[in-house]
Design a protein around this motif. Structure first.
Motif, mmCIF file in Angstrom:
data_model
loop_
_atom_site.group_PDB
_atom_site.id
_atom_site.type_symbol
_atom_site.label_atom_id
_atom_site.label_comp_id
_atom_site.label_asym_id
_atom_site.label_seq_id
_atom_site.Cartn_x
_atom_site.Cartn_y
_atom_site.Cartn_z
ATOM 1 N N PRO A 201 0.811 -1.228 0.000
ATOM 2 C CA PRO A 201 0.000 0.000 0.000
ATOM 3 C C PRO A 201 0.840 1.273 0.000
ATOM 4 N N LEU A 202 1.963 1.277 0.739
ATOM 5 C CA LEU A 202 2.817 2.466 0.753
ATOM 6 C C LEU A 202 3.545 2.664 -0.574
ATOM 7 N N LEU A 203 3.747 1.562 -1.308
ATOM 8 C CA LEU A 203 4.431 1.647 -2.600
ATOM 9 C C LEU A 203 3.482 1.941 -3.755
ATOM 10 N N ARG A 204 2.163 2.018 -3.504
ATOM 11 C CA ARG A 204 1.225 2.175 -4.604
ATOM 12 C C ARG A 204 1.519 3.398 -5.483
ATOM 13 N N PRO A 205 1.783 4.573 -4.913
ATOM 14 C CA PRO A 205 2.092 5.712 -5.793
ATOM 15 C C PRO A 205 3.329 5.469 -6.649
ATOM 16 N N HIS A 206 4.346 4.834 -6.065
ATOM 17 C CA HIS A 206 5.557 4.549 -6.821
ATOM 18 C C HIS A 206 5.294 3.518 -7.915
ATOM 19 N N LEU A 212 3.797 4.022 -15.470
ATOM 20 C CA LEU A 212 3.628 5.056 -16.488
ATOM 21 C C LEU A 212 4.968 5.480 -17.078
ATOM 22 N N LEU A 213 6.011 5.465 -16.254
ATOM 23 C CA LEU A 213 7.353 5.757 -16.777
ATOM 24 C C LEU A 213 7.764 4.708 -17.809
ATOM 25 N N ALA A 214 7.506 3.436 -17.502
ATOM 26 C CA ALA A 214 7.814 2.367 -18.459
ATOM 27 C C ALA A 214 6.968 2.510 -19.717
ATOM 28 N N PHE A 215 5.726 2.951 -19.562
ATOM 29 C CA PHE A 215 4.852 3.164 -20.728
ATOM 30 C C PHE A 215 5.415 4.267 -21.623
ATOM 31 N N VAL A 216 5.818 5.379 -21.022
ATOM 32 C CA VAL A 216 6.377 6.487 -21.803
ATOM 33 C C VAL A 216 7.665 6.047 -22.495
ATOM 34 N N ALA A 217 8.515 5.316 -21.773
ATOM 35 C CA ALA A 217 9.761 4.839 -22.375
ATOM 36 C C ALA A 217 9.479 3.887 -23.531
ATOM 37 N N GLY A 218 8.463 3.034 -23.381
ATOM 38 C CA GLY A 218 8.115 2.122 -24.456
ATOM 39 C C GLY A 218 7.527 2.832 -25.661
ATOM 40 N N ALA A 219 6.699 3.852 -25.417
ATOM 41 C CA ALA A 219 6.090 4.589 -26.531
ATOM 42 C C ALA A 219 7.126 5.369 -27.327
ATOM 43 N N GLY A 268 3.177 13.263 -22.623
ATOM 44 C CA GLY A 268 2.742 14.296 -21.695
ATOM 45 C C GLY A 268 1.530 13.891 -20.873
ATOM 46 N N ILE A 269 0.573 13.236 -21.510
ATOM 47 C CA ILE A 269 -0.621 12.768 -20.784
ATOM 48 C C ILE A 269 -0.222 11.762 -19.705
ATOM 49 N N CYS A 270 0.692 10.848 -20.044
ATOM 50 C CA CYS A 270 1.123 9.841 -19.062
ATOM 51 C C CYS A 270 1.849 10.482 -17.893
ATOM 52 N N VAL A 271 2.716 11.446 -18.170
ATOM 53 C CA VAL A 271 3.448 12.109 -17.093
ATOM 54 C C VAL A 271 2.488 12.881 -16.192
ATOM 55 N N ALA A 272 1.551 13.627 -16.798
ATOM 56 C CA ALA A 272 0.582 14.377 -15.995
ATOM 57 C C ALA A 272 -0.292 13.436 -15.174
ATOM 58 N N LEU A 273 -0.717 12.329 -15.781
ATOM 59 C CA LEU A 273 -1.526 11.348 -15.055
ATOM 60 C C LEU A 273 -0.740 10.742 -13.905
ATOM 61 N N SER A 274 0.531 10.471 -14.142
ATOM 62 C CA SER A 274 1.378 9.913 -13.087
ATOM 63 C C SER A 274 1.486 10.869 -11.912
ATOM 64 N N GLN A 275 1.712 12.159 -12.191
ATOM 65 C CA GLN A 275 1.839 13.140 -11.112
ATOM 66 C C GLN A 275 0.520 13.287 -10.353
ATOM 67 N N TRP A 276 -0.603 13.280 -11.070
ATOM 68 C CA TRP A 276 -1.893 13.431 -10.394
ATOM 69 C C TRP A 276 -2.192 12.232 -9.507
ATOM 70 N N THR A 278 -0.057 10.103 -8.288
ATOM 71 C CA THR A 278 0.919 10.030 -7.202
ATOM 72 C C THR A 278 0.547 10.976 -6.076
ATOM 73 N N ARG A 279 0.131 12.202 -6.427
ATOM 74 C CA ARG A 279 -0.271 13.159 -5.382
ATOM 75 C C ARG A 279 -1.532 12.687 -4.671
ATOM 76 N N ARG A 280 -2.448 12.092 -5.417
ATOM 77 C CA ARG A 280 -3.705 11.651 -4.805
ATOM 78 C C ARG A 280 -3.474 10.519 -3.812
ATOM 79 N N ASP A 281 -2.561 9.599 -4.162
ATOM 80 C CA ASP A 281 -2.339 8.441 -3.319
ATOM 81 C C ASP A 281 -1.157 8.601 -2.372
ATOM 82 N N ALA A 282 -0.533 9.778 -2.383
ATOM 83 C CA ALA A 282 0.668 9.946 -1.573
ATOM 84 C C ALA A 282 0.340 9.852 -0.081
ATOM 85 N N VAL A 283 1.290 9.262 0.656
ATOM 86 C CA VAL A 283 1.171 9.133 2.104
ATOM 87 C C VAL A 283 2.329 9.875 2.743
#
Length: 611
Positions: A201-206, A212-219, A268-276, A278-283
């Motif tokens: 659960p603590l690793l969920r944001p990561h 998403l980082l792997a998705f961007v790198a693959g794309a 850009g969409i993936c990076v923005a989604l990742s940040q959103w 991550t902030r939502r689930d951050a502990v």
């Protein structure tokens, strides 16, 4: 009587030049290329015509390439999460043997250039595989290579990007306080339950960010789809852009700019989604001693070791052995034995062929020169961000990271558009010169070189600078005499990291090279396309040796760097030190109390001070 100016805090004095440098670099490396790309897409030829960009994006070939890009990036990111997540948990929370060497080798597999990895897997499978022919396991002659097409691209991308997921999750594990784990263990939770109910659960944001980082790198990956997909006409967007740009047809600039914006939009969409997310689930976690391995495997340690080293064998050892076998035979497809082994391919590419010799020299020159410049820039930039940026501390790093986050093919197109015409005032054009490649390397790898210096700068105390400022030392003197010596190891490490990534780089240089400015990645790709697989394998093996030696040199800097700077660093404390005494089942451990947490200064190894 001369009026004495009102005294200002030393941190406010002389910082305008550093802030100006930060702004200029952000504009030159990120804002201007992006603006030029957008302008070329919506106003080709200087005439506002957004319909042209829309028609290109909606074309059948672009839609097919977009679907291929999305499906390979999606499935490979899931595979990378599965492999990288399992490796992070095994190496991060258990007492499996040889954790740090395994971590080093796992990260090495992603530092190797994508086209080298693709060539290695291509030579590993199929009827012409020298390794399989040597072992008598090669498929029937004339059968298709299973690595060609969508399945092979997904597999190789997933294995290649799994270490990215591992690095992100490893950083997340470091942030979990040891006290949280100890509290769960004191409450009677088993290690399995701690992992399931606390760690994951603590690793969920990561995990979300890593996927998403792997998705961007693959794309944005070009080398793997180009070698494994193009031969069977399975094209992703970066490969389609390369083909369009190579055609030099009418209106090609506007077309590739539009396709580049499409790739950039996906990233850009993936990076923005990742940040959103991550902030939502951050502990928010309190500062405490970092997590150390708490799961004693006992009888299962051998099975865990088999998993770790078996995975390393699939991701690194077997492909590299296959690549070496392909380089040691006279021609691709022959079995490797005492009568066929030869070094002629190495002699050919390292001594006889002018193009490959020049490419090695160019790669050393371009990547090394960019790395030196980035290492030198990282010291004043890190100082300016930490001491003077103020509210810009969030905005400026985000701008500087734009060129690294976006796919390399997008950056290459932007550089072409930016430097196609002579520069204003000076009247000099960088297009078709080595300087355009160096500029692209500087823009792309500046965040990589800056990260270690920023981490080191955070640990530099203000007291010495304040004393020097009170003694009359100006900003330049304070940086040279106080800050630079402290940041020099981190700056060198960042420069080496940038060299590692730039030396074998293909995605950027594939679109920017001209006759005489070939790099290793370009020559390897051209050799493979020309059917000279054995010579391409020799080039690839040589580049892997160079990258490995550079990583070993970088690892030597670990003693002088802040904890966690190197991506393969893991917590190395003994496993029993992280387990409460009352929970240990070992009689020897019960007789000897666990060591208390070390103070923060112990994060820097003592040999760093002795040296």
């Amino acid at each position: 009587m001369r009026r004495i100016p009102r005294d200002r805090g030393f941190s406010e004095q002389g910082g305008f030049g550093l802030l100006a440098l930060l702004v200029v670099l952000a504009l030159a490396f990120d804002v201007m290329p992006a603006a030029r790309l957008i302008a070329a897409a919506i106003a080709p030829g200087g005439t506002f015509a957004p319909d042209n960009a829309l028609s290109v994006i909606a074309s059948r070939s672009a839609i097919r390439a977009s679907l291929a890009t999305l499906e390979t990036a999606f499935f490979s990111s899931l595979l990378a999460l599965l492999i990288g997540g399992a490796m992070a948990l095994v190496l991060g929370v258990t007492d499996v043997r040889a954790r740090r060497p395994a971590s080093f080798l796992f990260v090495l597999s992603t530092m190797i250039s994508p086209q080298v990895v693709a060539l290695a897997f291509l030579s590993l499978a199929g009827p012409a595989s020298p390794l399989l022919n040597t072992l008598g396991l090669a498929p029937e002659a004339g059968s298709a290579n299973p690595m060609l097409g969508r399945g092979g691209i997904v597999l190789v991308l997933g294995l290649h990007h799994a270490p990215l997921v591992y690095v992100v999750l490893n950083a997340g594990l470091r942030r979990i306080p040891r006290a949280v784990i100890e509290a769960a263990r004191i409450d009677g939770a088993t290690p399995q339950r701690v992992v399931r109910d606390v760690v994951l659960p603590l690793l969920r944001p990561h995990m979300i960010g890593a996927t998403l980082l792997a998705f961007v790198a693959g794309a944005g990956n070009f080398g793997i789809p180009a070698l494994l997909g193009a031969p069977v006409n399975y094209l992703t967007l970066p490969v389609l852009i390369y083909r369009r740009l190579s055609s030099f047809g009418p209106g090609v600039i506007g077309d590739v700019a539009a396709l580049g914006i499409l790739v950039a939009a996906v990233a850009g969409i993936c990076v923005a989604l990742s940040q959103w997310l991550t902030r939502r689930d951050a502990v928010q976690l309190e500062e405490d001693a970092p997590l150390q391995p708490f799961w004693q495997l006992a009888g299962a340690k051998a099975a865990a070791g088999i998993f770790v080293w078996g995975l390393l064998g699939i991701a690194l050892v077997l492909p590299m052995l296959s690549l070496l076998a392909a380089a040691l035979v006279p021609s691709y497809g022959m079995p490797l034995d005492a009568s066929t082994v030869t070094l002629d391919n190495f002699v050919e590419v390292l001594v006889r062929q002018t193009v490959t010799v020049r490419a090695f020299g160019n790669s050393f020159l371009y990547a090394g020169g960019a790395a030196l410049m980035l290492a030198a820039l990282s010291i004043p930039l890190a100082y300016g961000l930490v001491r003077h940026a103020g509210a810009g501390r969030t905005i400026l790093p985000a701008l500087l990271e734009t060129s690294y986050i976006l796919p390399g093919v997008v950056l290459a197109i932007a550089c072409i558009l930016l430097f196609l015409k002579p520069l204003p005032l000076v009247g000099v054009s960088l297009y078709a010169t080595p300087w355009i490649i160096v500029f692209a390397y500087l823009a792309r790898f500046l965040p990589v070189a800056l990260k270690p210096a920023l981490a080191a700068m955070e640990q530099v105390e203000l007291a010495q600078e304040e004393a020097a400022a009170l003694d009359g030392a100006r900003l330049r003197r304070r940086i040279l005499d106080i800050v630079a010596p402290s940041l020099l190891p981190a700056a060198a490490a960042g420069g080496l990291m940038a060299f590692l990534l730039a030396f074998n780089e293909l995605t950027v240089s594939a679109l920017l090279w001209t006759a005489g400015t070939e790099t290793i990645g370009v020559v390897l790709y051209n050799l493979e396309e020309a059917g000279l697989a054995a010579q391409a394998a020799a080039v690839a093996v040589t580049s892997v040796v160079i990258v490995t030696l550079a990583m070993v040199a970088l690892d030597r800097f670990g003693a002088w760097l802040p904890a966690g700077t190197l991506p393969w660093d893991i917590a190395a404390a003994p496993v029993r030190a992280a387990i409460p005494e009352s929970l240990s089942t070992s009689p020897a451990t019960r007789r000897r109390p666990a060591a208390p947490p070390l103070p923060a200064v112990a994060a820097v190894p003592s040999r760093a001070f002795r040296r």
